[in-house]
Design a protein around this motif. Structure first.
Motif, PDB file in Angstrom:
ATOM      1  N   ASN A  91       0.800  -1.221   0.000  1.00  0.00           N
ATOM      2  CA  ASN A  91       0.000   0.000   0.000  1.00  0.00           C
ATOM      3  C   ASN A  91       0.836   1.277   0.000  1.00  0.00           C
ATOM      4  O   ASN A  91       0.411   2.300  -0.536  1.00  0.00           O
TER       5      ASN A  91
ATOM      6  N   HIS B 275      -0.446   6.592   3.975  1.00  0.00           N
ATOM      7  CA  HIS B 275      -0.507   5.132   4.098  1.00  0.00           C
ATOM      8  C   HIS B 275      -0.816   4.727   5.536  1.00  0.00           C
ATOM      9  O   HIS B 275      -1.669   3.872   5.797  1.00  0.00           O
TER      10      HIS B 275
ATOM     11  N   TYR C  50      -2.959  -5.612  -0.720  1.00  0.00           N
ATOM     12  CA  TYR C  50      -3.099  -4.292  -1.349  1.00  0.00           C
ATOM     13  C   TYR C  50      -4.385  -3.572  -0.947  1.00  0.00           C
ATOM     14  O   TYR C  50      -4.670  -2.494  -1.466  1.00  0.00           O
TER      15      TYR C  50
END
Length: 379
Positions: free
Chosen positions: A60, A82, A304
């Motif tokens: 990510n 993030h 992800y």
């Protein structure tokens, strides 16, 4: 400072029950069963309280460092963005998994590696992060420059996991080249571009380099005491090699036979949360749900999609009949213990007060409405 939290649905390693969690100085000091909250306690009745999630594999950070193809963002800002997404998903410990090879959607991972690690290092040193960020370096054994990229990070205290992988078309995850070509067509690539990419990847693969690099990564892991995981094992021979190398995690095995063999050698089986939620692997390999059905699922990573971890754990409870404590172990205690982290992953006396208050919403979606790390609310 003392904090008391009550809920009629607290998930511990012994099951789900009514309890009051007593927190002092960032640690859980007691979990007392009872019919109601004591005076002054937070009453979270109606919501489920689970341990803070531990994510051992996420790509990510790359999405935030390069939010659009060719458009790089500030590394510190990418770390903050993030981190906020992880904390909002109930993840209180995250291993940012960074690849030491290749390009993805135009991002040169070699040049991006230093800034991404540096940005996260600085943000964590500044106390600017909500979750604790550790480091997972993904070692592509076909890369001739692998060791020069790995060695500078040997002394980074955040380094907690290494994985060995080979993404050459025709190998492991991409053993079905036809399926790979179909995915690339769906992504907008034309036939010439696909042929050029596959030829380039094959041209750069030297079996001698791959063998020597793998041996070097194994030696590095042993020297520095960093856990090692195998990535995308497909055959029994590959699993046997992983076991001989000392791998403690089988990450995303691509066949059920490989998953069962790895479990037989004592490796923890890690699958992707998006795979589980979607019901299939995006690359056409082993389904995480099939692992659950065959009871060879120990760890779920976000891969992800950060929210996929909590969603998967509750699907294991709702749709697969897993006990809450077993399901939650796949996203908390299981990944923590695989890394040798014994201070988190459970709601129990002596553990870090990493807690997530979960409200069930439409379609069974578990929504993290409060997230606490070491006794402080972070989301």
């Amino acid at each position: 400072m003392e904090l008391r939290i009550y809920s009629d649905a607290v998930v511990t390693s012994d099951g789900q029950f009514s309890a009051e969690i007593v927190v002092r100085d960032g640690l859980i000091v007691a979990v007392d069963g009872g019919a109601g909250p004591s005076r002054g306690a937070f009453d979270w009745s109606g919501d489920v309280v689970v341990p803070g999630l531990v994510d051992i594999h996420t790509d990510n950070l790359e999405k935030h460092y390069q939010p659009r193809p060719g458009a790089l963002w500030d590394a510190y800002g990418a770390a903050l963005a993030h981190d906020g997404q992880c904390a909002a998903a109930g993840i209180t410990t995250v291993l940012d998994s960074l690849s030491l090879h290749g390009r993805k959607e135009g991002l040169d991972r070699k040049t991006a590696l230093g800034p991404m690690i540096g940005g996260m290092d600085q943000a964590q040193a500044d106390g600017a992060l909500r979750a604790e960020h550790l480091l997972h370096l993904r070692c592509e054994v076909t890369n001739p420059e692998l060791l020069s990229l790995l060695e500078p990070h040997a002394d980074n205290p955040r380094l907690k996991l290494l994985s060995v992988m080979d993404h050459t078309p025709g190998q492991r995850q991409t053993s079905d080249i036809g399926a790979l070509q179909a995915r690339m067509v769906a992504a907008g690539r034309n036939e010439a571009e696909i042929d050029e990419m596959i030829a380039r990847r094959h041209a750069g693969r030297d079996p001698g380099v791959a063998h020597d690099n793998r041996r070097s990564v194994v030696a590095f892991a042993r020297e520095y005491g960093v856990p090692l995981c195998a990535h995308d094992d497909a055959t029994l021979e590959q699993v046997e090699e992983a076991h001989a190398d000392g791998c403690v995690i089988a990450e995303f095995p691509v066949t059920l036979a490989a998953a069962k063999a790895a479990r037989g050698y004592g490796m923890a089986i890690c699958m992707g949360g998006p795979n589980f939620v979607r019901g299939s692997s995006h690359s056409g390999n082993l389904s995480a749900r099939e692992c659950a059905q065959n009871d060879v699922l120990d760890i779920l990573a976000s891969d992800y999609v950060p929210l996929s971890m909590l969603r998967s754990a509750f699907m294991l409870i709702d749709d697969f009949g897993w006990a809450p404590e077993k399901a939650m172990a796949t996203v908390a205690a299981g990944p923590a213990r695989s890394l040798g982290l014994t201070d988190r992953g459970e709601i129990a006396s002596g553990q870090r007060a990493d807690l997530v208050r979960v409200s069930r919403r439409s379609g069974g979606w578990p929504v993290p409405v409060e997230v606490w790390r070491q006794g402080l609310r972070v989301a």
